[in-house]
Motif scaffolding. Structure first.
Motif, PDB file in Angstrom:
ATOM      1  N   LYS A 111      23.298  73.665  37.254  1.00 15.94           N
ATOM      2  CA  LYS A 111      23.816  75.028  37.435  1.00 15.94           C
ATOM      3  C   LYS A 111      25.185  75.022  38.101  1.00 15.94           C
ATOM      4  O   LYS A 111      26.034  75.865  37.793  1.00 15.94           O
ATOM      5  CB  LYS A 111      22.840  75.870  38.256  1.00 15.94           C
ATOM      6  CG  LYS A 111      21.532  76.127  37.550  1.00 15.94           C
ATOM      7  CD  LYS A 111      20.614  77.041  38.339  1.00 15.94           C
ATOM      8  CE  LYS A 111      20.340  76.553  39.738  1.00 15.94           C
ATOM      9  NZ  LYS A 111      19.404  77.408  40.479  1.00 15.94           N
ATOM     10  N   LYS A 115      27.979  77.279  35.093  1.00 14.06           N
ATOM     11  CA  LYS A 115      27.420  78.548  35.528  1.00 14.06           C
ATOM     12  C   LYS A 115      27.086  79.417  34.320  1.00 14.06           C
ATOM     13  O   LYS A 115      27.636  79.231  33.241  1.00 14.06           O
ATOM     14  CB  LYS A 115      28.406  79.258  36.442  1.00 14.06           C
ATOM     15  CG  LYS A 115      28.615  78.509  37.753  1.00 14.06           C
ATOM     16  CD  LYS A 115      29.791  79.030  38.523  1.00 14.06           C
ATOM     17  CE  LYS A 115      30.023  78.311  39.821  1.00 14.06           C
ATOM     18  NZ  LYS A 115      30.042  76.876  39.782  1.00 14.06           N
ATOM     19  N   LYS A 120      25.262  81.535  38.582  1.00 16.44           N
ATOM     20  CA  LYS A 120      24.793  80.213  38.192  1.00 16.44           C
ATOM     21  C   LYS A 120      23.282  80.148  38.060  1.00 16.44           C
ATOM     22  O   LYS A 120      22.754  79.208  37.493  1.00 16.44           O
ATOM     23  CB  LYS A 120      25.341  79.136  39.110  1.00 16.44           C
ATOM     24  CG  LYS A 120      24.927  79.182  40.529  1.00 16.44           C
ATOM     25  CD  LYS A 120      25.567  77.992  41.245  1.00 16.44           C
ATOM     26  CE  LYS A 120      25.597  78.200  42.728  1.00 16.44           C
ATOM     27  NZ  LYS A 120      26.195  77.073  43.410  1.00 16.44           N
ATOM     28  N   ARG A 140      26.291  74.897  28.527  1.00 17.41           N
ATOM     29  CA  ARG A 140      25.061  75.596  28.927  1.00 17.41           C
ATOM     30  C   ARG A 140      24.794  76.666  27.878  1.00 17.41           C
ATOM     31  O   ARG A 140      25.720  77.371  27.463  1.00 17.41           O
ATOM     32  CB  ARG A 140      25.247  76.240  30.301  1.00 17.41           C
ATOM     33  CG  ARG A 140      24.069  77.081  30.761  1.00 17.41           C
ATOM     34  CD  ARG A 140      24.331  77.605  32.162  1.00 17.41           C
ATOM     35  NE  ARG A 140      23.303  78.530  32.600  1.00 17.41           N
ATOM     36  CZ  ARG A 140      23.085  78.847  33.867  1.00 17.41           C
ATOM     37  NH1 ARG A 140      23.821  78.307  34.830  1.00 17.41           N
ATOM     38  NH2 ARG A 140      22.145  79.703  34.189  1.00 17.41           N
TER      39      ARG A 140
END
Length: 158
Positions: A111, A115, A120, A140
């Motif tokens: 995280k 983010k 995050k 992510r």
């Protein structure tokens, strides 16, 4: 910690597994849940595993019960459910927290590296992190991102 290879994670039996065992391989790290509306993504994750494992990809599942108690209490139920219903043959690790005081250190690191849109914190099950062969977190993906949509990014790093 320099990269994900510096972490150790718990297998369902409690054995600590160094992520260094995956050094040189790209990884797709996912917080999973067995009783979630997104649970059918196990099928897509398994397809990515089958399609790219010979080229080095490691799909790693981390069951999490933080979002509306959507995971079995017993990890053996989780692994059996994944195998029977989705044919999962990629590693499923011990149940973890991904947010809060008890968050697994690996997910704290992930995280911090990538983010989300608003913060995050992980918002739901099936948040995915793509890690390259050097252990760097490169992307992510939101819980609703289908695994098949990640294939092109996986191919770029293979």
């Amino acid at each position: 910690m320099e990269n994900v290879y510096d972490f150790k994670v718990s297998a369902p039996n409690g054995e600590l597994i160094p992520l260094r065992d995956y050094e040189g391989k790209p990884m797709l790290i996912v917080n999973t849940a067995s009783k979630c509306g997104l649970t059918p993504q196990f099928k897509g994750l398994q397809e990515l595993h089958e399609r790219y494992q010979e080229q080095g990809l490691a799909v790693l599942g981390f069951p999490c019960d933080q979002f509306n108690n959507q995971e079995f209490e017993n990890i053996n139920e989780t692994t059996e459910f994944c195998q029977l219903n989705y044919g999962v043959s990629f590693p499923i690790f011990a149940k973890i927290d991904v947010n809060g005081e008890q968050a697994d250190p690996l997910f704290v690191y992930l995280k911090d590296q990538k983010k989300g849109v608003l913060s995050k914190n992980i918002k739901w099950n099936f948040t995915k992190f793509l890690v390259d062969q050097q252990g760097n977190v490169i992307e992510r993906y939101a819980p609703t991102t289908e695994p098949s949509a990640i294939a092109k990014d996986i191919e770029k790093i293979l």
